[in-house]
Design a protein around this motif. Sequence first.
Motif, PDB file in Angstrom:
ATOM      1  N   ARG A 101      -3.892 -84.784  22.358  1.00 45.31           N
ATOM      2  CA  ARG A 101      -3.255 -83.381  22.151  1.00 45.31           C
ATOM      3  C   ARG A 101      -2.004 -83.687  21.419  1.00 45.31           C
ATOM      4  NH1 ARG A 101      -7.300 -80.755  22.402  1.00 45.31           N
ATOM      5  NH2 ARG A 101      -6.097 -78.907  22.466  1.00 45.31           N
ATOM      6  N   LYS A 102      -1.904 -84.553  20.892  1.00 41.54           N
ATOM      7  CA  LYS A 102      -0.721 -84.783  19.855  1.00 41.54           C
ATOM      8  C   LYS A 102      -1.092 -85.482  18.365  1.00 41.54           C
ATOM      9  CE  LYS A 102       2.545 -83.989  23.009  1.00 41.54           C
ATOM     10  NZ  LYS A 102       3.167 -82.644  22.999  1.00 41.54           N
ATOM     11  N   TYR A 103      -0.372 -85.078  17.378  1.00 40.01           N
ATOM     12  CA  TYR A 103      -0.953 -85.650  16.030  1.00 40.01           C
ATOM     13  C   TYR A 103      -0.409 -87.065  16.069  1.00 40.01           C
ATOM     14  CZ  TYR A 103      -2.213 -81.072  14.322  1.00 40.01           C
ATOM     15  OH  TYR A 103      -2.556 -79.638  14.037  1.00 40.01           O
ATOM     16  N   ALA A 104      -1.405 -87.949  15.529  1.00 31.67           N
ATOM     17  CA  ALA A 104      -1.060 -89.180  15.468  1.00 31.67           C
ATOM     18  C   ALA A 104      -1.518 -89.857  14.212  1.00 31.67           C
ATOM     19  CB  ALA A 104      -1.524 -90.137  16.608  1.00 31.67           C
ATOM     20  N   GLN A 105      -1.678 -91.163  14.205  1.00 31.05           N
ATOM     21  CA  GLN A 105      -2.207 -91.765  12.816  1.00 31.05           C
ATOM     22  C   GLN A 105      -3.567 -91.218  12.187  1.00 31.05           C
ATOM     23  OE1 GLN A 105      -2.944 -96.225  11.211  1.00 31.05           O
ATOM     24  NE2 GLN A 105      -1.083 -95.818  12.299  1.00 31.05           N
ATOM     25  N   ASP A 106      -4.381 -91.205  13.312  1.00 28.04           N
ATOM     26  CA  ASP A 106      -5.814 -90.676  12.775  1.00 28.04           C
ATOM     27  C   ASP A 106      -5.823 -89.414  12.198  1.00 28.04           C
ATOM     28  OD1 ASP A 106      -6.567 -92.980  13.979  1.00 28.04           O
ATOM     29  OD2 ASP A 106      -7.414 -92.202  15.922  1.00 28.04           O
ATOM     30  N   ASP A 107      -5.164 -88.518  12.840  1.00 26.46           N
ATOM     31  CA  ASP A 107      -4.894 -87.275  12.265  1.00 26.46           C
ATOM     32  C   ASP A 107      -4.515 -86.901  10.819  1.00 26.46           C
ATOM     33  OD1 ASP A 107      -5.623 -85.737  14.814  1.00 26.46           O
ATOM     34  OD2 ASP A 107      -3.944 -86.902  15.453  1.00 26.46           O
ATOM     35  N   PHE A 108      -3.471 -87.882  10.725  1.00 27.89           N
ATOM     36  CA  PHE A 108      -2.889 -87.929   9.219  1.00 27.89           C
ATOM     37  C   PHE A 108      -3.794 -88.465   8.245  1.00 27.89           C
ATOM     38  CE2 PHE A 108       0.797 -87.093  11.715  1.00 27.89           C
ATOM     39  CZ  PHE A 108       1.318 -85.688  11.175  1.00 27.89           C
ATOM     40  N   TYR A 109      -4.422 -89.440   8.693  1.00 26.11           N
ATOM     41  CA  TYR A 109      -5.333 -90.036   7.939  1.00 26.11           C
ATOM     42  C   TYR A 109      -6.577 -89.046   7.435  1.00 26.11           C
ATOM     43  CZ  TYR A 109      -3.805 -94.905   6.819  1.00 26.11           C
ATOM     44  OH  TYR A 109      -3.349 -95.925   6.436  1.00 26.11           O
ATOM     45  N   GLU A 110      -7.301 -88.391   8.343  1.00 23.06           N
ATOM     46  CA  GLU A 110      -7.940 -87.531   8.346  1.00 23.06           C
ATOM     47  C   GLU A 110      -7.705 -86.476   7.348  1.00 23.06           C
ATOM     48  OE1 GLU A 110     -11.255 -88.155   9.695  1.00 23.06           O
ATOM     49  OE2 GLU A 110     -11.887 -86.359   8.423  1.00 23.06           O
ATOM     50  N   PHE A 111      -6.381 -85.974   7.615  1.00 21.89           N
ATOM     51  CA  PHE A 111      -5.894 -84.928   6.748  1.00 21.89           C
ATOM     52  C   PHE A 111      -5.778 -85.259   5.225  1.00 21.89           C
ATOM     53  CE2 PHE A 111      -1.889 -83.136   5.063  1.00 21.89           C
ATOM     54  CZ  PHE A 111      -2.062 -81.728   4.878  1.00 21.89           C
ATOM     55  N   GLY A 112      -5.484 -86.624   4.985  1.00 23.58           N
ATOM     56  CA  GLY A 112      -5.347 -87.006   4.016  1.00 23.58           C
ATOM     57  C   GLY A 112      -6.703 -87.110   3.178  1.00 23.58           C
ATOM     58  N   ILE A 113      -7.601 -87.570   3.792  1.00 23.87           N
ATOM     59  CA  ILE A 113      -9.105 -87.628   3.323  1.00 23.87           C
ATOM     60  C   ILE A 113      -9.602 -86.224   2.840  1.00 23.87           C
ATOM     61  CG2 ILE A 113     -11.434 -88.235   3.617  1.00 23.87           C
ATOM     62  CD1 ILE A 113      -9.863 -90.697   3.705  1.00 23.87           C
ATOM     63  N   LYS A 114      -9.414 -85.476   3.962  1.00 20.85           N
ATOM     64  CA  LYS A 114      -9.727 -83.899   3.648  1.00 20.85           C
ATOM     65  C   LYS A 114      -9.132 -83.185   2.313  1.00 20.85           C
ATOM     66  CE  LYS A 114     -11.257 -82.205   8.273  1.00 20.85           C
ATOM     67  NZ  LYS A 114     -12.632 -81.779   8.008  1.00 20.85           N
ATOM     68  N   ILE A 115      -7.928 -83.624   2.121  1.00 23.47           N
ATOM     69  CA  ILE A 115      -7.292 -82.996   0.910  1.00 23.47           C
ATOM     70  C   ILE A 115      -7.523 -83.919  -0.307  1.00 23.47           C
ATOM     71  CG2 ILE A 115      -5.665 -81.827   2.548  1.00 23.47           C
ATOM     72  CD1 ILE A 115      -3.462 -83.582   1.806  1.00 23.47           C
ATOM     73  N   GLY A 116      -8.368 -84.633  -0.172  1.00 24.94           N
ATOM     74  CA  GLY A 116      -8.752 -85.265  -1.549  1.00 24.94           C
ATOM     75  C   GLY A 116      -8.030 -86.820  -1.747  1.00 24.94           C
ATOM     76  N   ILE A 117      -7.211 -87.230  -0.932  1.00 24.36           N
ATOM     77  CA  ILE A 117      -6.422 -88.576  -1.337  1.00 24.36           C
ATOM     78  C   ILE A 117      -7.247 -89.796  -0.856  1.00 24.36           C
ATOM     79  CG2 ILE A 117      -4.312 -89.792  -1.098  1.00 24.36           C
ATOM     80  CD1 ILE A 117      -2.779 -87.141  -0.290  1.00 24.36           C
ATOM     81  N   ASN A 118      -7.610 -90.618  -1.686  1.00 24.81           N
ATOM     82  CA  ASN A 118      -8.289 -91.790  -1.499  1.00 24.81           C
ATOM     83  C   ASN A 118      -7.636 -92.861  -0.533  1.00 24.81           C
ATOM     84  OD1 ASN A 118      -7.177 -94.130  -2.692  1.00 24.81           O
ATOM     85  ND2 ASN A 118      -7.724 -93.163  -4.551  1.00 24.81           N
ATOM     86  N   LYS A 119      -8.472 -93.561   0.123  1.00 23.51           N
ATOM     87  CA  LYS A 119      -7.980 -94.569   1.609  1.00 23.51           C
ATOM     88  C   LYS A 119      -6.822 -95.475   0.847  1.00 23.51           C
ATOM     89  CE  LYS A 119      -8.806 -96.436   5.323  1.00 23.51           C
ATOM     90  NZ  LYS A 119      -7.863 -97.678   5.130  1.00 23.51           N
ATOM     91  N   ALA A 120      -6.894 -95.999  -0.167  1.00 26.80           N
ATOM     92  CA  ALA A 120      -5.963 -96.888  -0.685  1.00 26.80           C
ATOM     93  C   ALA A 120      -4.483 -96.212  -0.863  1.00 26.80           C
ATOM     94  CB  ALA A 120      -6.357 -97.497  -1.985  1.00 26.80           C
ATOM     95  N   ARG A 121      -4.505 -94.717  -1.386  1.00 23.80           N
ATOM     96  CA  ARG A 121      -3.289 -94.298  -1.534  1.00 23.80           C
ATOM     97  C   ARG A 121      -2.829 -93.668  -0.237  1.00 23.80           C
ATOM     98  NH1 ARG A 121      -0.127 -94.993  -5.037  1.00 23.80           N
ATOM     99  NH2 ARG A 121       0.975 -93.075  -4.771  1.00 23.80           N
ATOM    100  N   ILE A 122      -3.731 -93.324   0.568  1.00 23.89           N
ATOM    101  CA  ILE A 122      -3.383 -92.854   2.080  1.00 23.89           C
ATOM    102  C   ILE A 122      -2.296 -94.211   2.615  1.00 23.89           C
ATOM    103  CG2 ILE A 122      -3.891 -92.020   4.249  1.00 23.89           C
ATOM    104  CD1 ILE A 122      -6.229 -90.630   3.006  1.00 23.89           C
ATOM    105  N   ASP A 123      -2.932 -95.303   2.408  1.00 26.73           N
ATOM    106  CA  ASP A 123      -2.347 -96.373   3.287  1.00 26.73           C
ATOM    107  C   ASP A 123      -1.010 -96.545   2.534  1.00 26.73           C
ATOM    108  OD1 ASP A 123      -4.449 -97.468   4.782  1.00 26.73           O
ATOM    109  OD2 ASP A 123      -5.518 -98.551   3.353  1.00 26.73           O
ATOM    110  N   LYS A 124      -1.057 -96.493   1.311  1.00 26.25           N
ATOM    111  CA  LYS A 124       0.250 -96.729   0.838  1.00 26.25           C
ATOM    112  C   LYS A 124       1.393 -95.569   1.052  1.00 26.25           C
ATOM    113  CE  LYS A 124       2.243 -98.297  -3.641  1.00 26.25           C
ATOM    114  NZ  LYS A 124       3.527 -98.695  -3.013  1.00 26.25           N
TER     115      LYS A 124
END
Length: 328
Positions: A257-280
């Motif tokens: 019930r709290k945003y954590a890493q998986d949420d921000f990764y999923e958010f990044g993917i959904k808005i069209g940022i690739n995994k390598a850029r999200i990692d960075k």
Amino acid sequence: MCPGCLKEGYETYCNPCLKKLFNGKKVSHVLTFTQPEFNEQRLNQSEHLSISGIQIKHSLKLEKKKLILTETGGAYILKPTPLASFLNLDYTPANEHLTMQLAGQIFYIHTPPNAFIRFRDNLPAYIVRRFDVLPDGNKLLQEDFAQVAGKSEENSGKNYKYDFSYEEIAGLMKKHISAYHIEIEKFFRLVIFNYLVCNGDAHLKNFSVFRNNEYGDYTLTPAYDLLNTSLHIPNEGDTALELFKGEFATESYKHGRKYAQDDFYEFGIKIGINKARIDKIYGGFLNKENIIRSLINRSFLSGELKEKYFDSVLSRMKRLEYSYEGKL
Ligand SMILES: [Zn+2]
């Protein structure tokens, strides 16, 4: 301490800050007027009182080496302590200044030149250079995302600024911004930053774009109104808007019930940022405790609020580090 960049060893603005803020003019970090004088002059200009809710702000312009109140042609905005009944309000200027400096210095978020300043009677204020005013005095066209979304109190009710998601803001960006792949990373960074510093008031009107008249295209404006709202409103929600539109939730969120890493990764993917850029980008937010602590300690917050600020950032940092998926 430089009241601009918080560098040690200065009693007033350092030269790089004078250059950025005042084109190199030796402007004092103490204004020539008191806060009561400021309020009085502002009331005399009452037709301009509607700038924004409880926060009093006013335009200033530079005349020779003096900052003076002005109705037109102001290149600065001055924000004293707001009139409201939240906690620790005397420290909102120090909070906003520190938060803007953290954003700019540590997380490479585009912020306008800003500083801590005092009235002649020693009361604190925050000053920021207006980014919609060009050096020649011309103004850029700016629209906040409530305007871009066509939402107002009249058509969407009192809660219109909060009745939206960050994913939907990204959707509007995709529609209107041709350099979307660049601008969306700035937005992603800002959403993570707001979470890290407990800015629970990053609503629809606290993100804006410049409108480029000639091409009808938009770019994101620098960030503004960033502050750790938990120092003033302890029970506020974690974020002003939901990350995701509709009912979507990650497994991690369903369990915690709290945003954590998986949420921000999923958010990044959904808005069209690739995994390598999200990692960075995401990696840039982790393991920064020491430099954050050091900047907080040099800020104009009280000793007690410095602790509160740091503790609140630490607890968010822990959430940003936590991955439910990674632990399965
Ligand atoms: Zn400085």
